[in-house]
Design an enzyme around this catalytic site. Sequence first.
Site, short mmCIF file in Angstrom:
data_model
loop_
_atom_site.label_atom_id
_atom_site.label_comp_id
_atom_site.label_asym_id
_atom_site.label_seq_id
_atom_site.Cartn_x
_atom_site.Cartn_y
_atom_site.Cartn_z
N ASP A 27 0.83 -1.22 0.00
CA ASP A 27 0.00 0.00 0.00
C ASP A 27 0.86 1.27 0.00
OD1 ASP A 27 0.97 0.13 2.55
OD2 ASP A 27 -0.97 0.19 3.56
N ASP A 31 5.22 -0.50 7.47
CA ASP A 31 4.34 -1.02 8.52
C ASP A 31 5.10 -1.94 9.47
OD1 ASP A 31 4.62 -3.31 6.90
OD2 ASP A 31 2.93 -2.67 5.68
N ASP A 100 7.79 5.77 21.34
CA ASP A 100 7.76 7.22 21.33
C ASP A 100 6.51 7.63 22.11
OD1 ASP A 100 8.14 9.90 20.51
OD2 ASP A 100 9.01 9.17 18.63
N ASP A 200 8.43 12.62 23.93
CA ASP A 200 8.33 13.75 23.01
C ASP A 200 8.24 15.07 23.80
OD1 ASP A 200 7.83 14.56 20.20
OD2 ASP A 200 5.93 15.28 20.98
N GLU A 254 13.02 14.22 24.87
CA GLU A 254 13.31 15.22 23.84
C GLU A 254 13.13 16.59 24.48
OE1 GLU A 254 12.00 16.68 19.42
OE2 GLU A 254 10.53 16.35 20.98
N HIS A 324 14.11 12.17 12.55
CA HIS A 324 13.04 12.36 11.57
C HIS A 324 12.64 13.82 11.39
CE1 HIS A 324 11.33 12.40 15.50
NE2 HIS A 324 10.22 12.92 15.01
N ASP A 325 13.23 14.74 12.17
CA ASP A 325 12.89 16.17 12.06
C ASP A 325 14.01 16.98 11.42
OD1 ASP A 325 10.46 15.84 13.44
OD2 ASP A 325 11.41 16.15 15.39
C1 NOJ Z 1 8.85 16.48 18.27
C2 NOJ Z 1 8.75 15.42 17.22
O1 NOJ Z 1 10.02 14.88 16.99
C3 NOJ Z 1 8.16 16.10 16.00
O2 NOJ Z 1 8.21 15.26 14.88
C4 NOJ Z 1 6.75 16.53 16.34
O3 NOJ Z 1 6.23 17.29 15.27
C5 NOJ Z 1 6.72 17.40 17.59
N1 NOJ Z 1 7.54 16.88 18.65
C6 NOJ Z 1 5.31 17.53 18.13
O4 NOJ Z 1 4.91 16.33 18.73
#
Ligand code: NOJ
Length: 558
Positions: A27, A31, A100, A200, A254, A324-325
Amino acid sequence: MGRDSAWWKEAVVYQIYPRSFYNSDADGIGDLRGIREKVDYLDELGVDVVWLNPVYDSPLVDGGYDVREYRSIHPDYGTMEDWEALRDELHERGIRLIMDMVTNHTSDEHEWFRKSRRGVDPYREYYWWVDGDPDSPPNNWESFFGGPAWSYDERREAWYLHLFDQKQPDLNWRNPAVREDIFEMLRWWLEKDCDGFRFDVINLISKPSALPDGDPDLTPRGREYFIDGPRVHEYVREMYDRVLSEYDIMTVGETSHITVEEARRFYEDGLDMVFTFQHLHIDRGDTGPWDFDDWDLDELRDATAAWQRGVSEQSWNSLFLGNHDQPRMVSRFGDEGRYRVESAKMLATYLFTLRGTPFVYQGDELGMTNPTFERLDEYRDEETIQQVMLALRSGGVSTFDQIREAVDFWSRDNARTPIPWSDERNAGFTDGEPWIKVCENYPEVNVERERDDEDSVLQYYRRLIDLRHSTPVMVYGRYAQLLDDHPEIYAYLRTPTDGSRSLLVVLNFFDGEPTFRLPNDVSYDRWEKLIGNYESASRDSIREFDLRPYEALVYVLE
Ligand code: NOJ
């Protein structure tokens, strides 16, 4: 607390962004079954812990950081049985699994918010509600995604706070019932044998009740109030005392814009480590989200050293250059062109030879680079899209083309392209249409190819991970910096606490060929190369030598 040595200090963590890891059912979306199919890959790599980005049920406005239901899995990723099967397969191979955990906010589709919005007890005060005029928000705070941090809810006829998207309302941690519900949910996951959490934005959970206006010169506005807010340590400590302390787990918080002192306090509260972003701010400009600046080695060294000395040595800290950010680390701090392989290995050497727990973001072990995004409709990340729309609306820029290159460099989607498993169609990630574009260099950068190549980035990561497991000084040695202001070379010693062998780490961060000179006060009887990213040059002494572009060398000194 008896935390002098601990499994999570010796561990190497691998971060999986499930949507882009491997798709098992055509898809186009990665996953949990896909991850299961690739568990042997993780085992071969040698990592000890997997951190899974959110897979909970969610409207997916913010990559799953908008949780609709904490105790169920989004159908895109599979079912709870799939999660359990993945956990078991990882555990069978001695790999732990951490989740997470998003507790600063939920989705506005979470049952708590749906009830809170209607004023139903006991959920009425589960979020930050402020009555008032629909034309003037309670204060001037801004969201991390741009624009006001307040939205007006017609149903409740009140404002609610959201430090991220308006579909991510902030939970009101002042309310003991909120904390109780969160703690119960954490316990639920721990009883399911998950091995810990990545919390987070944990340093945002407390806000001052008076909600004062923020300094207009700070971005996002209000941050001096909601970052490390008044009761944050009380809450984290309560969470530790009441839940986390009862389990043998690993936790990492984080924590954006955090100081060294605050980081140490979180460790005292019970978190095992935090993510600092100081070293990732060195190339940020100050005129807006798309502004980037040149960085120099002094800035990286100073930021690294402050955390090595102030946190990693006195408590503990995480080591990372991407997630990932963030843009891909090789595109950002290395050379994604001619020296991609060398610079990816050099940056990996930096990560693995500092004091702290290394985190490998999926694909960095292949030397993945940023892709090229040409058009706005190729982006999938809501933050990217919102910030671009805001810039266009506010008149800051008149066309997307004006910021195209900057967006292409900074967008969080850079790190979210699928893992290239082979040089087949869609990089072997899916038999369907991938949810986001595949990075165009996959014919060259892919798992299959790197598995067969002794000199690949992948094989280098495997060696580094092995070395970390077999070389205690790499984990526990103290950080002693050399060449404090060399513009191209970052060098340091890791000195053992038990008087055995030291490590000398020499990293050339650029494409020049500078000469390394070992300071005279560093003495040794014997030396031996532990690892490096070039064929060894024949050398009689390590007192002075020339480095090749992006060369990384680690010596054992006895
Ligand atoms: C940090 C996360 O790494 C990010 O991807 C997310 O957008 C923000 N926190 C809000 O949860």
